[in-house]
Design an enzyme around this catalytic site. Structure first.
Site, short mmCIF file in Angstrom:
data_model
loop_
_atom_site.label_atom_id
_atom_site.label_comp_id
_atom_site.label_asym_id
_atom_site.label_seq_id
_atom_site.Cartn_x
_atom_site.Cartn_y
_atom_site.Cartn_z
N CYS A 2 0.84 -1.19 0.00
CA CYS A 2 0.00 0.00 0.00
C CYS A 2 0.88 1.24 0.00
O CYS A 2 1.94 1.26 0.60
CB CYS A 2 -0.96 0.09 1.19
SG CYS A 2 -2.14 -1.24 1.25
N GLU A 487 16.87 -18.85 -5.53
CA GLU A 487 16.59 -17.50 -5.99
C GLU A 487 16.18 -17.50 -7.47
O GLU A 487 15.27 -16.78 -7.87
CB GLU A 487 17.82 -16.60 -5.74
CG GLU A 487 17.71 -15.16 -6.19
CD GLU A 487 16.53 -14.39 -5.58
OE1 GLU A 487 15.90 -14.87 -4.63
OE2 GLU A 487 16.26 -13.29 -6.10
N LYS A 491 12.65 -16.05 -8.71
CA LYS A 491 12.52 -15.00 -9.74
C LYS A 491 11.57 -15.46 -10.84
O LYS A 491 10.71 -14.73 -11.27
CB LYS A 491 13.86 -14.66 -10.40
CG LYS A 491 14.84 -13.80 -9.65
CD LYS A 491 14.40 -12.40 -9.34
CE LYS A 491 13.58 -12.33 -8.10
NZ LYS A 491 14.17 -11.96 -6.87
N GLU A 494 7.88 -15.70 -9.62
CA GLU A 494 7.33 -14.38 -9.32
C GLU A 494 6.84 -13.64 -10.56
O GLU A 494 5.80 -13.01 -10.54
CB GLU A 494 8.44 -13.49 -8.76
CG GLU A 494 8.53 -13.39 -7.30
CD GLU A 494 9.64 -12.43 -6.93
OE1 GLU A 494 9.32 -11.45 -6.29
OE2 GLU A 494 10.82 -12.67 -7.27
N LYS A 609 6.05 -4.68 -3.26
CA LYS A 609 7.50 -4.59 -3.04
C LYS A 609 7.87 -4.63 -1.56
O LYS A 609 8.84 -5.24 -1.18
CB LYS A 609 7.99 -3.28 -3.67
CG LYS A 609 9.48 -3.03 -3.54
CD LYS A 609 10.25 -3.75 -4.61
CE LYS A 609 11.74 -3.60 -4.48
NZ LYS A 609 12.40 -4.79 -5.05
C1 F6R Z 1 11.42 -11.16 -4.33
C2 F6R Z 1 11.24 -10.12 -3.34
C3 F6R Z 1 10.71 -10.49 -2.01
C4 F6R Z 1 11.47 -9.74 -0.93
C5 F6R Z 1 10.84 -10.00 0.45
C6 F6R Z 1 11.62 -9.32 1.55
O1 F6R Z 1 11.89 -10.65 -5.54
O2 F6R Z 1 11.52 -8.98 -3.59
O3 F6R Z 1 10.76 -11.86 -1.79
O4 F6R Z 1 12.79 -10.17 -0.94
O5 F6R Z 1 9.53 -9.51 0.46
O6 F6R Z 1 11.69 -7.95 1.37
P1 F6R Z 1 12.83 -7.10 2.05
O7 F6R Z 1 14.12 -7.53 1.48
O8 F6R Z 1 12.50 -5.68 1.69
O9 F6R Z 1 12.74 -7.37 3.52
#
Ligand code: F6R
Length: 614
Positions: A2, A487, A491, A494, A609
């Protein structure tokens, strides 16, 4: 997760809100809305779907009424209630005088809703957020000043929230508050802003106040005051953010993800700079406050993270154990927080997070700190909640990452772990000096080696074209490259929605091999070193079950051609550093497959994100 934006000043407000929301689209994108003060009323406009739908509703340029001077906007990632127009924010109270945007989850909303319904409030949405609008309206009966009414309402809320509030009867004040969800106030000249992240306001101001938990801001066009929830004034610093608005443009690339993949050589240089000065000088990790004495007492290292950051953590475990011989546990933050916290003053807890705002990781770090552990945070956001609560900090300097799928931040996190593991080895004198020099020399070479991979994209694109119709994809590897396999699979799933899984190659025959047939590609990470022969024989086992075999390797072994249908070559490198190189082709592979499938690469469905709710 959000996005919130708000403005008060003398400019036309709708374009500012829409522009701010467009910069926050990476946080969530299932519906959007704005509330503005217009013709003496609070008008709300909402649309289900991506921000473009709201733009269409507001007119081609989103200009609306030029006389507006206060407003709030929101882009949603649904938690309570489906992503419909009714559930989109802003939400208003019964009298339609109060409008609110909210990021987070109100845990006691059912009880509050029941109470408020008994008092005659009529709810129209399924959201937890609407409760706040009605609660404020109820509190206005006893606290006629809107700021006081909001402040008293906050005391009744349980859970996490960042909110922005506007009120018809006092359009000269914008109210913002936070608890366990990020919110900033942007300071302009006779105009001020709120945003759930810097990109929302970066085009207008670089001067910001970071609200801390349980703080509420009273924002006028020419004045900002911050209080605690008891009404005491809090003195806050205005900080200047170090980014340029250009960081938020695609710079000619079709997608942010592709741009960010290409930034990786520079990101590595940036993460190393000022820390790795020369191969014969000690590393300078100035914000890591671990001394030789504190390290001597350490009996436990735990690394906590989510998603891609968790994969970086897995590589980190491997490196720290290899270099200093202290056992390391890794745990998903969401698992760590719902069991007994076994940390103590002799524990080092390392939190890894691109955003520094992931709710589960913040909670995990707080729990570990409460038990006395030293918290070291590896993050891309030195302005984040995690960074500000950390005992030690290791910023990764990857620059703003816009694409929802993390790429450059992952590589930078890996670099941070190389630096940390070598640094700990230096302090503990755990490795021979010549090994440390050799490792540092290798680190210096990495950006150039990544550039070579980026220069050979055509092969990876060809591989993507060949396999983009696969329904399932398996990635296998062993040792330090196992996290790279996970990973690579993450990717791919996702952004292309293909069912992709990463396995330790040796585990294949303990179950997953049953799935193999000629429609399933198996990508093996096959780097010369300790486990090369093992992964090769695991690949032969998969080949014998008719799987389509892809090798990601630096080896020139001719035998590979008889096992693999496709070979992606990368530069030769010491096995222990190879995850930096093996990760990049997997990011590109996922990118091109998603492109061939016509998927929305930068904003994959159902994702956000920054996951700021537990
Ligand atoms: C995958 C991705 C998510 C983040 C996860 C943790 O591409 O971006 O899996 O890695 O939500 O987010 P952070 O690193 O911001 O704690």
């Amino acid at each position: 997760m959000c996005g919130i934006v708000g403005y008060i000043g003398s400019k036309s407000v709708i374009p500012i809100l829409i522009n701010g929301l467009s910069k926050l689209e990476y946080r969530g994108y299932d519906s959007a809305g704005v509330a503005v003060y217009k013709g003496g009323e609070i008008e709300t406009y909402k649309a289900q779907g991506k921000l473009q739908k709201l733009k269409d509703l507001l007119g081609t340029n989103g200009n609306g009424d030029n006389a507006n001077k206060i407003g709030i906007g929101h882009i949603r990632w649904a938690t309570h209630g489906a992503p419909t127009e009714i559930n989109a924010h802003p939400h208003v109270s019964c009298c339609k005088k109060i409008a609110i945007v909210h990021n987070g989850i109100i845990e006691n909303f059912k009880e509050l809703k029941e109470e408020l319904t008994k008092k005659g409030h009529v709810f129209v949405s399924q959201t937890d957020t609407e409760t706040i609008a009605h609660l404020i309206e109820e509190n206005l009966k006893t606290h006629p000043d809107i700021f006081d009414a909001v402040r008293h309402s906050l005391k009744k809320l349980e859970g996490a929230y960042a909110i922005g509030v506007v009120y018809k009867d006092n359009p000269d004040i914008l109210i913002a508050a936070r608890k366990n969800a990020p919110l900033i106030v942007g300071i302009g000249e006779n105009e001020n802003y709120i945003g759930s992240d810097v990109p929302a306001i970066l085009e207008y101001t670089k001067n910001v106040i970071y609200l801390d938990d349980s703080e509420i801001a009273e924002i006028k066009a020419d004045d900002v005051k911050i209080y605690d929830f008891d009404g005491n004034v809090i003195k806050k610093k205005i900080e200047c953010v170090p980014w340029e608005p250009v960081a938020l443009s695609k710079m000619g690339y079709k997608h942010f993800m592709l741009k960010e993949i290409h930034e990786q050589p520079d990101v590595i240089r940036q993460t190393l700079s000022e820390r790795l000065i020369s191969s014969d000088l000690p590393l300078q990790l100035n914000e890591v406050k671990l001394t030789k004495e504190s390290l001597k007492k350490l009996n436990r290292i735990q690394i906590i993270a989510c998603g891609t950051s968790l994969h970086a953590a897995m590589a980190g475990k491997y490196l720290i154990e290899e270099f200093i011989g202290i056992p390391v546990d890794i745990e998903a933050s969401s698992e760590y927080i719902y069991k007994r916290t076994i940390s103590s003053a002799n524990s080092l807890v390392i939190g890894v997070s691109q955003s520094g705002e992931t709710a589960d990781t913040i909670t995990a770090i707080r729990q570990a700190k409460a038990e006395g552990a030293h918290a070291l945070v590896i993050t891309n956001r030195v302005d984040s909640t995690m960074a500000r609560e950390a005992d030690s900090l290791l910023p990764i300097n990857a620059g703003i990452e816009v694409s929802v799928a993390a790429t450059k931040s992952y590589t930078a996190q890996l670099i941070a772990f190389y630096l940390l593991a070598i640094y700990l080895a230096e302090i503990k004198e755990a490795l021979p000096a010549k090994d440390i020099i050799k490792f540092k020399e290798q680190l210096f070479k990495l950006p150039q080696q990544v550039e070579i991979i980026l220069g050979n994209k055509t092969e990876i694109k060809r591989c993507a074209r060949k396999f983009h119709n696969a329904k399932d994809f398996i990635f296998i590897a062993r040792g330090i490259n196992f996290p790279a396999a996970l990973e690579g699979a993450l990717k791919l799933k996702e952004i292309s929605y293909i069912n992709a899984t990463g396995y330790p190659a040796g585990e294949l025959k303990h179950g997953p091999i049953a799935m193999l047939e000629d429609t399933i590609p198996v990508l093996a990470i096959l780097m010369p070193g300790l486990v090369y022969e093992k992964v090769l024989s695991n690949s032969e086992e998969a080949k014998a079950r008719d799987a389509k075999m892809i090798a990601l390797t630096s080896s020139n072994d001719k035998h590979l051609e008889s096992v693999f249908d496709f070979i992606i070559k990368i530069p030769d490198i010491d096995e222990i550093f190879s995850p930096i190189l093996t990760t990049i082709p997997l990011q590109l592979l996922a990118y091109y497959i998603a492109e061939f499938l016509g998927k929305d690469v930068d904003q994959p469905r159902n994702l956000a994100k920054s996951v700021t709710v537990e």
